[in-house]
Write a protein that holds these residues in place. Structure first.
Motif, mmCIF file in Angstrom:
data_model
loop_
_atom_site.group_PDB
_atom_site.id
_atom_site.type_symbol
_atom_site.label_atom_id
_atom_site.label_comp_id
_atom_site.label_asym_id
_atom_site.label_seq_id
_atom_site.Cartn_x
_atom_site.Cartn_y
_atom_site.Cartn_z
ATOM 1 N N ASP A 17 0.795 -1.237 0.000
ATOM 2 C CA ASP A 17 0.000 0.000 0.000
ATOM 3 C C ASP A 17 0.822 1.278 0.000
ATOM 4 O O ASP A 17 0.434 2.277 0.587
ATOM 5 C CB ASP A 17 -0.991 0.006 1.158
ATOM 6 C CG ASP A 17 -2.199 -0.844 0.845
ATOM 7 O OD1 ASP A 17 -2.334 -1.288 -0.302
ATOM 8 O OD2 ASP A 17 -3.015 -1.048 1.742
ATOM 9 N N THR A 71 -9.960 6.548 4.068
ATOM 10 C CA THR A 71 -9.008 5.518 4.481
ATOM 11 C C THR A 71 -8.956 4.423 3.417
ATOM 12 O O THR A 71 -9.126 3.245 3.730
ATOM 13 C CB THR A 71 -9.396 4.908 5.842
ATOM 14 O OG1 THR A 71 -10.714 4.332 5.727
ATOM 15 C CG2 THR A 71 -9.359 5.942 6.934
ATOM 16 N N THR A 73 -6.388 3.292 1.570
ATOM 17 C CA THR A 73 -5.257 2.361 1.660
ATOM 18 C C THR A 73 -5.321 1.642 3.003
ATOM 19 O O THR A 73 -5.828 2.176 3.985
ATOM 20 C CB THR A 73 -3.907 3.085 1.521
ATOM 21 O OG1 THR A 73 -3.792 4.040 2.563
ATOM 22 C CG2 THR A 73 -3.790 3.764 0.177
ATOM 23 N N ARG A 74 -4.791 0.439 3.038
ATOM 24 C CA ARG A 74 -4.924 -0.385 4.243
ATOM 25 C C ARG A 74 -3.879 -0.109 5.305
ATOM 26 O O ARG A 74 -4.160 -0.216 6.482
ATOM 27 C CB ARG A 74 -4.853 -1.868 3.870
ATOM 28 C CG ARG A 74 -6.018 -2.313 3.036
ATOM 29 C CD ARG A 74 -5.863 -3.752 2.650
ATOM 30 N NE ARG A 74 -4.739 -3.872 1.721
ATOM 31 C CZ ARG A 74 -4.270 -5.010 1.263
ATOM 32 N NH1 ARG A 74 -4.795 -6.138 1.643
ATOM 33 N NH2 ARG A 74 -3.257 -5.028 0.415
ATOM 34 N N TYR A 75 -2.643 0.181 4.911
ATOM 35 C CA TYR A 75 -1.555 0.168 5.883
ATOM 36 C C TYR A 75 -0.816 1.479 6.077
ATOM 37 O O TYR A 75 0.266 1.482 6.607
ATOM 38 C CB TYR A 75 -0.526 -0.905 5.505
ATOM 39 C CG TYR A 75 -1.115 -2.286 5.468
ATOM 40 C CD1 TYR A 75 -1.604 -2.865 6.625
ATOM 41 C CD2 TYR A 75 -1.186 -2.992 4.293
ATOM 42 C CE1 TYR A 75 -2.156 -4.135 6.605
ATOM 43 C CE2 TYR A 75 -1.727 -4.259 4.260
ATOM 44 C CZ TYR A 75 -2.214 -4.824 5.419
ATOM 45 O OH TYR A 75 -2.748 -6.067 5.386
#
Length: 105
Positions: A17, A71, A73-75
């Motif tokens: 990410d 939010t 993107t995950r990381y």
């Protein structure tokens, strides 16, 4: 073709990410297996970290609907570019309701 406002992230060549990402218009064919974005032809792929690939370069991409809380993107914090032609629709989505093309969801 269906045209949807989508979050798109390039996965190939970047840590999890951390690749460039965009909010923009994506055109899907009637079977939803092919998408067109920024002049690229993307085909659906089943995978853990990507769900589409570029047919010319084999680069992996993640496509999903944009999130109202940004939010996508995950990381981690990654700056997401909003395409000029999608900015007005994206800002309306953030402020009020469903993304264009998803009014019934």
């Amino acid at each position: 073709m269906a045209r949807l406002l989508m979050f798109v992230q390039l996965k190939t060549g970047f840590d999890i990410d951390r690749g460039p990402s965009w909010i923009g218009w994506v055109d899907f064919n009637r079977t939803w297996k092919t998408a067109r974005f920024h002049g690229r032809e993307l085909r659906r792929r089943r995978g853990f970290d990507s769900n589409f690939y570029d047919v010319e370069t084999d680069e992996a991409f993640w496509l999903s609907g944009p999130k109202r809380d940004r939010t996508d993107t995950r990381y981690g914090p990654v700056t997401t570019d909003v395409d000029v032609d999608a900015r007005e629709a994206y800002e309306a989505f953030l402020a009020t309701g469903a993304a264009p093309g998803r009014e019934r969801e």
